[in-house]
Design a protein around this motif. Sequence first.
Motif, PDB file in Angstrom:
ATOM      1  N   LEU A   1       1.172  54.240 -13.041  1.00 20.26           N
ATOM      2  CA  LEU A   1       0.329  55.430 -12.989  1.00 20.26           C
ATOM      3  C   LEU A   1       1.188  56.700 -12.966  1.00 20.26           C
ATOM      4  O   LEU A   1       0.861  57.688 -13.625  1.00 20.26           O
ATOM      5  N   SER A   2       2.283  56.671 -12.234  1.00 20.08           N
ATOM      6  CA  SER A   2       3.184  57.826 -12.209  1.00 20.08           C
ATOM      7  C   SER A   2       3.721  58.115 -13.600  1.00 20.08           C
ATOM      8  O   SER A   2       3.820  59.275 -14.015  1.00 20.08           O
ATOM      9  N   ARG A   3       4.056  57.092 -14.337  1.00 23.03           N
ATOM     10  CA  ARG A   3       4.560  57.271 -15.711  1.00 23.03           C
ATOM     11  C   ARG A   3       3.468  57.865 -16.601  1.00 23.03           C
ATOM     12  O   ARG A   3       3.726  58.760 -17.417  1.00 23.03           O
ATOM     13  N   ILE A   4       2.240  57.385 -16.437  1.00 24.94           N
ATOM     14  CA  ILE A   4       1.121  57.910 -17.216  1.00 24.94           C
ATOM     15  C   ILE A   4       0.926  59.397 -16.918  1.00 24.94           C
ATOM     16  O   ILE A   4       0.726  60.207 -17.830  1.00 24.94           O
ATOM     17  N   VAL A   5       0.989  59.769 -15.648  1.00 23.49           N
ATOM     18  CA  VAL A   5       0.823  61.175 -15.266  1.00 23.49           C
ATOM     19  C   VAL A   5       1.936  62.026 -15.865  1.00 23.49           C
ATOM     20  O   VAL A   5       1.685  63.121 -16.378  1.00 23.49           O
ATOM     21  N   ARG A   6       3.157  61.542 -15.839  1.00 26.46           N
ATOM     22  CA  ARG A   6       4.268  62.300 -16.430  1.00 26.46           C
ATOM     23  C   ARG A   6       4.080  62.464 -17.936  1.00 26.46           C
ATOM     24  O   ARG A   6       4.359  63.530 -18.499  1.00 26.46           O
ATOM     25  N   LEU A   7       3.605  61.415 -18.596  1.00 25.57           N
ATOM     26  CA  LEU A   7       3.340  61.515 -20.030  1.00 25.57           C
ATOM     27  C   LEU A   7       2.197  62.490 -20.305  1.00 25.57           C
ATOM     28  O   LEU A   7       2.229  63.234 -21.298  1.00 25.57           O
ATOM     29  N   ALA A   8       1.191  62.501 -19.441  1.00 22.54           N
ATOM     30  CA  ALA A   8       0.108  63.476 -19.590  1.00 22.54           C
ATOM     31  C   ALA A   8       0.655  64.894 -19.468  1.00 22.54           C
ATOM     32  O   ALA A   8       0.229  65.797 -20.206  1.00 22.54           O
ATOM     33  N   CYS A   9       1.601  65.102 -18.565  1.00 23.24           N
ATOM     34  CA  CYS A   9       2.234  66.424 -18.442  1.00 23.24           C
ATOM     35  C   CYS A   9       2.937  66.808 -19.731  1.00 23.24           C
ATOM     36  O   CYS A   9       2.895  67.970 -20.152  1.00 23.24           O
ATOM     37  N   GLU A  10       3.555  65.852 -20.365  1.00 22.34           N
ATOM     38  CA  GLU A  10       4.204  66.139 -21.646  1.00 22.34           C
ATOM     39  C   GLU A  10       3.167  66.593 -22.674  1.00 22.34           C
ATOM     40  O   GLU A  10       3.421  67.499 -23.472  1.00 22.34           O
ATOM     41  N   GLY A  11       1.982  66.003 -22.630  1.00 22.92           N
ATOM     42  CA  GLY A  11       0.894  66.445 -23.498  1.00 22.92           C
ATOM     43  C   GLY A  11       0.465  67.866 -23.175  1.00 22.92           C
ATOM     44  O   GLY A  11       0.162  68.652 -24.072  1.00 22.92           O
ATOM     45  N   VAL A  12       0.454  68.210 -21.893  1.00 23.82           N
ATOM     46  CA  VAL A  12       0.131  69.580 -21.483  1.00 23.82           C
ATOM     47  C   VAL A  12       1.184  70.531 -22.036  1.00 23.82           C
ATOM     48  O   VAL A  12       0.869  71.598 -22.548  1.00 23.82           O
ATOM     49  N   TRP A  13       2.468  70.136 -21.947  1.00 17.35           N
ATOM     50  CA  TRP A  13       3.548  70.957 -22.508  1.00 17.35           C
ATOM     51  C   TRP A  13       3.287  71.215 -23.980  1.00 17.35           C
ATOM     52  O   TRP A  13       3.397  72.340 -24.465  1.00 17.35           O
ATOM     53  N   GLU A  14       2.989  70.137 -24.700  1.00 13.00           N
ATOM     54  CA  GLU A  14       2.781  70.246 -26.141  1.00 13.00           C
ATOM     55  C   GLU A  14       1.615  71.181 -26.451  1.00 13.00           C
ATOM     56  O   GLU A  14       1.713  72.050 -27.309  1.00 13.00           O
ATOM     57  N   ALA A  15       0.521  71.004 -25.737  1.00 15.77           N
ATOM     58  CA  ALA A  15      -0.651  71.857 -25.964  1.00 15.77           C
ATOM     59  C   ALA A  15      -0.348  73.313 -25.628  1.00 15.77           C
ATOM     60  O   ALA A  15      -0.787  74.224 -26.324  1.00 15.77           O
ATOM     61  N   ALA A  16       0.417  73.536 -24.582  1.00 16.23           N
ATOM     62  CA  ALA A  16       0.708  74.903 -24.141  1.00 16.23           C
ATOM     63  C   ALA A  16       1.662  75.635 -25.069  1.00 16.23           C
ATOM     64  O   ALA A  16       1.651  76.862 -25.114  1.00 16.23           O
ATOM     65  N   THR A  17       2.466  74.910 -25.811  1.00 14.32           N
ATOM     66  CA  THR A  17       3.454  75.570 -26.669  1.00 14.32           C
ATOM     67  C   THR A  17       2.971  75.743 -28.103  1.00 14.32           C
ATOM     68  O   THR A  17       3.659  76.376 -28.901  1.00 14.32           O
ATOM     69  N   GLN A  18       1.820  75.212 -28.429  1.00 10.98           N
ATOM     70  CA  GLN A  18       1.294  75.365 -29.779  1.00 10.98           C
ATOM     71  C   GLN A  18       0.573  76.696 -29.900  1.00 10.98           C
ATOM     72  O   GLN A  18      -0.074  77.150 -28.971  1.00 10.98           O
ATOM     73  N   CYS A  19       0.662  77.286 -31.064  1.00 13.88           N
ATOM     74  CA  CYS A  19      -0.069  78.526 -31.319  1.00 13.88           C
ATOM     75  C   CYS A  19      -1.547  78.195 -31.464  1.00 13.88           C
ATOM     76  O   CYS A  19      -1.906  77.284 -32.207  1.00 13.88           O
ATOM     77  N   PRO A  20      -2.391  78.914 -30.758  1.00 14.57           N
ATOM     78  CA  PRO A  20      -3.825  78.633 -30.873  1.00 14.57           C
ATOM     79  C   PRO A  20      -4.350  79.016 -32.254  1.00 14.57           C
ATOM     80  O   PRO A  20      -3.916  79.995 -32.840  1.00 14.57           O
ATOM     81  N   THR A  21      -5.242  78.204 -32.739  1.00  8.23           N
ATOM     82  CA  THR A  21      -5.887  78.522 -34.014  1.00  8.23           C
ATOM     83  C   THR A  21      -7.377  78.282 -33.871  1.00  8.23           C
ATOM     84  O   THR A  21      -7.833  77.586 -32.970  1.00  8.23           O
ATOM     85  N   ILE A  22      -8.108  78.812 -34.768  1.00  6.56           N
ATOM     86  CA  ILE A  22      -9.558  78.615 -34.759  1.00  6.56           C
ATOM     87  C   ILE A  22      -9.898  77.151 -35.039  1.00  6.56           C
ATOM     88  O   ILE A  22     -10.964  76.676 -34.684  1.00  6.56           O
ATOM     89  N   PHE A  23      -8.971  76.413 -35.634  1.00  5.74           N
ATOM     90  CA  PHE A  23      -9.208  75.017 -35.990  1.00  5.74           C
ATOM     91  C   PHE A  23      -8.797  74.048 -34.887  1.00  5.74           C
ATOM     92  O   PHE A  23      -8.781  72.862 -35.101  1.00  5.74           O
ATOM     93  N   ASP A  24      -8.476  74.534 -33.734  1.00  7.41           N
ATOM     94  CA  ASP A  24      -7.998  73.684 -32.648  1.00  7.41           C
ATOM     95  C   ASP A  24      -8.875  73.859 -31.404  1.00  7.41           C
ATOM     96  O   ASP A  24      -8.406  74.308 -30.369  1.00  7.41           O
ATOM     97  N   PRO A  25     -10.161  73.487 -31.498  1.00  8.20           N
ATOM     98  CA  PRO A  25     -11.072  73.740 -30.377  1.00  8.20           C
ATOM     99  C   PRO A  25     -10.792  72.886 -29.149  1.00  8.20           C
ATOM    100  O   PRO A  25     -11.210  73.234 -28.056  1.00  8.20           O
ATOM    101  N   GLY A  26     -10.068  71.780 -29.283  1.00 11.27           N
ATOM    102  CA  GLY A  26      -9.807  70.910 -28.135  1.00 11.27           C
ATOM    103  C   GLY A  26      -8.596  71.300 -27.317  1.00 11.27           C
ATOM    104  O   GLY A  26      -8.325  70.729 -26.274  1.00 11.27           O
ATOM    105  N   ARG A  27      -7.868  72.291 -27.770  1.00 14.17           N
ATOM    106  CA  ARG A  27      -6.652  72.729 -27.085  1.00 14.17           C
ATOM    107  C   ARG A  27      -7.015  73.366 -25.751  1.00 14.17           C
ATOM    108  O   ARG A  27      -7.875  74.227 -25.685  1.00 14.17           O
ATOM    109  N   PRO A  28      -6.348  72.934 -24.658  1.00 13.12           N
ATOM    110  CA  PRO A  28      -6.663  73.558 -23.367  1.00 13.12           C
ATOM    111  C   PRO A  28      -6.208  75.018 -23.327  1.00 13.12           C
ATOM    112  O   PRO A  28      -5.247  75.405 -23.985  1.00 13.12           O
TER     113      PRO A  28
END
Length: 172
Positions: A128-155
């Motif tokens: 579970l700890s590994r899963i949480v760390r991998l989820a954080c990596e997903g947060v990193w990825e989402a946070a560093t992407q430029c927002p676009t109108i075509f990306d409605p699922g981006r946090p």
Amino acid sequence: MKRDELLDAAEGLLADHGVQALTLAAVAERAGVSKGGLLYHFKTKDALVAGMIDRLIADFDALVAAQDETCYTRAYVQATFVAVQSGRLRRWAVATGAAGDPALLVPLREAMARWHTHDLATEPDPVLSRIVRLACEGVWEAATQCPTIFDPGRPHQGDFPGLRERLLSLVH
């Protein structure tokens, strides 16, 4: 001129104008120093990019260490969201995008491997700890992407407190 000011100038140049604009002359001009002043600290463009990557790793290590948590994964989650909400992760996208030579990213890959495996055996649920760390990596990825109108699922920034709390609730 301090090394960090030169790295700030390089990151700003990359963020504003992209990889093609990253030259030693342009960084020196942006930092307000002579090219020789820049070369004193960074002999090549690759050395400059390596410096940015080394600083990223040290910065995240310091963020994790600064968290008041006894569980490494909880500290990792907290540090991730500090980095996300402060805009520090923008540096990741900028610096890693500038690394034209894959060898420049080896220290970052090694740090990621360390962050994803650190103290797992001591945690109550290592998987579970590994899963949480991998989820954080997903947060990193989402946070560093430029927002676009075509990306409605981006946090968005407003989503981050809830995401952080939910991830923290998974690990003790």
